[in-house]
Design an enzyme around this catalytic site. Structure first.
Site, short mmCIF file in Angstrom:
data_model
loop_
_atom_site.label_atom_id
_atom_site.label_comp_id
_atom_site.label_asym_id
_atom_site.label_seq_id
_atom_site.Cartn_x
_atom_site.Cartn_y
_atom_site.Cartn_z
CE LYS A 34 36.87 50.89 37.98
NZ LYS A 34 36.57 50.82 36.54
CE1 TYR A 251 35.94 21.74 56.20
CE2 TYR A 251 36.97 23.83 55.65
CZ TYR A 251 36.18 23.06 56.49
OH TYR A 251 35.63 23.63 57.60
C1 LIG Z 1 37.88 51.29 36.00
C2 LIG Z 1 37.99 52.25 34.91
C3 LIG Z 1 39.22 52.85 34.60
C4 LIG Z 1 40.52 52.47 35.29
O1 LIG Z 1 41.00 51.27 34.73
P1 LIG Z 1 42.40 50.65 35.20
O2 LIG Z 1 42.60 49.50 34.31
O3 LIG Z 1 42.20 50.23 36.62
O4 LIG Z 1 43.40 51.71 35.07
C5 LIG Z 1 39.26 53.82 33.63
N1 LIG Z 1 38.13 54.17 32.95
C6 LIG Z 1 36.94 53.59 33.20
C7 LIG Z 1 35.75 54.00 32.42
C8 LIG Z 1 36.82 52.61 34.18
O5 LIG Z 1 35.65 52.04 34.40
#
Ligand SMILES: *Cc1c(COP(=O)(O)O)cnc(C)c1O
Length: 354
Positions: A34, A251
């Site tokens: 993702k 800044y």
């Molecule tokens: C993002 C996600 C993961 C992966 O989590 P990590 O901490 O990056 O390993 C696993 N399961 C679900 C449902 C997620 O949304």
């Protein structure tokens, strides 16, 4: 050309997948890609991780593109579908859907009888984000079983504290109380649970962050688990300033020289994804040695203290994170997590594949 770029190390992605397999040898691996594969590029990461048993992501169009690119593995939509109009596309491309609420279960009644849509029934065991309550589980499972359009059914949950002291036992206990919950294939573990809790591995593990070489633990670095960073963000010093005592940098004058010192100006800023809230002293690697930021990060530039690095001048190589500077250390200094820094890599950053 602006000297800022990110190298994506496909060998590191493959290596980290092998680390997942070493930890969970009996489980299938659903590689979580993702958020543009946590900033690494979806198609690039999918290709490097093609030995995975499946992929998990959110966007339907990206899932379809993966299918059309020829990936035959399981592809899971982690939030399922957002309306019944999407169901024919899911079925046509054999995409598996997480089903987390009553509305989705009702919408599945509109599936064609030959759709054979695979689903992961998500139960809320304490995260209190997505998922049916444990009390709704049995009826939901039975309704899915009697739906001819539904194919395989798996059970899924997500841990809220796999990376901290509260752990997973309290959520595992709720899972074990589900009536006949252990008769379905199960997918439970994120990266932290993969590394820390073998009892959660079950049928499918869902590693995200560890595939990218970053530790899921707030104080950790990936190296401790044998992981290798899959992204190196690097640039160069493009200017040097000699400061007198009392001079300030950038800044708001957030950094003030307490003595004569040298400052290097780096071609990287918050518009590239570097965190603007990084305080003075956030670690940066310059010419292979660790120094710290000086002054507020601006849109295109940030400054580093070169007082202890007399040999480093314009053109010196700077690693913001990756090989030689764990992204976790930068995140810890900036009060965030490696996840956020990796995901926030800006589209304007040139990508080099290695
Ligand atoms: C993002 C996600 C993961 C992966 O989590 P990590 O901490 O990056 O390993 C696993 N399961 C679900 C449902 C997620 O949304």
């Amino acid at each position: 050309m602006r000297p800022l770029f990110a190298t994506i190390h496909s060998a590191a992605l493959k290596h980290n997948l092998a680390v997942v397999r070493r930890h969970a040898p009996a489980s299938k691996v659903l590689a979580v890609i993702k958020a543009n594969a946590y900033g690494h590029g979806l198609s690039r990461a999918a290709a490097a991780l093609s030995e995975a048993d499946g992929y998990a992501l959110l966007e339907l169009d990206e899932a379809v593109r993966l299918r059309e690119a020829g990936y035959r593995q399981r592809i899971v939509l982690l939030e399922g579908f957002f309306g019944p109009d999407e169901l024919p596309l899911l079925a046509r491309h054999r995409l598996a859907a997480v089903v987390h609420c009553r509305e989705q279960i009702a919408a599945l009644d509109g599936l064609a009888a030959d759709a054979r849509l695979d689903v992961l029934l998500k139960v809320n065991t304490g995260m209190n984000r997505l998922g049916l309550s444990p009390g709704e589980f049995a009826a939901a499972r039975d309704r899915l079983r009697s739906n001819p359009g539904v194919g395989a059914i798996a059970l899924m949950t997500h841990f809220a504290n796999a990376d901290d002291a509260r752990g997973v036992a309290w959520q595992m206990a709720r899972l074990q109380q589900l009536p006949d919950g252990d008769t379905l294939p199960r997918s439970l573990a994120n990266s932290a649970a993969i590394l820390r809790y073998p009892e959660t591995h079950a049928d499918w593990v869902r590693p995200g962050i560890m595939l990218y070489g970053c530790s899921p633990f707030p104080e950790g670095v990936g190296d401790e688990a044998g992981l290798k960073p899959a992204m190196t963000l690097e640039s160069r010093i493009i200017a040097v300033q000699d400061l007198r005592p009392g001079d300030t940098v950038g800044y708001g004058g957030m950094f003030r020289a307490d003595r004569a010192l040298r400052i290097g100006v780096v071609a990287c800023g918050y518009a590239d994804g570097y965190p603007r809230h990084a305080p003075n002293g956030t670690p940066v690697s310059v010419a292979g040695r660790t120094t710290g930021t000086a002054g507020r990060v601006s849109m295109d530039l940030l400054c580093v203290d070169l007082s202890e690095l007399p040999e480093a001048g314009p053109g010196a190589r700077v690693v913001l994170w990756g090989e030689g500077m764990p992204v976790e250390r930068v995140a810890q200094a900036a009060g965030t997590v490696g996840y956020q820094l990796l995901c926030a890599l800006a589209p304007r950053v040139r990508i080099v594949e290695a």
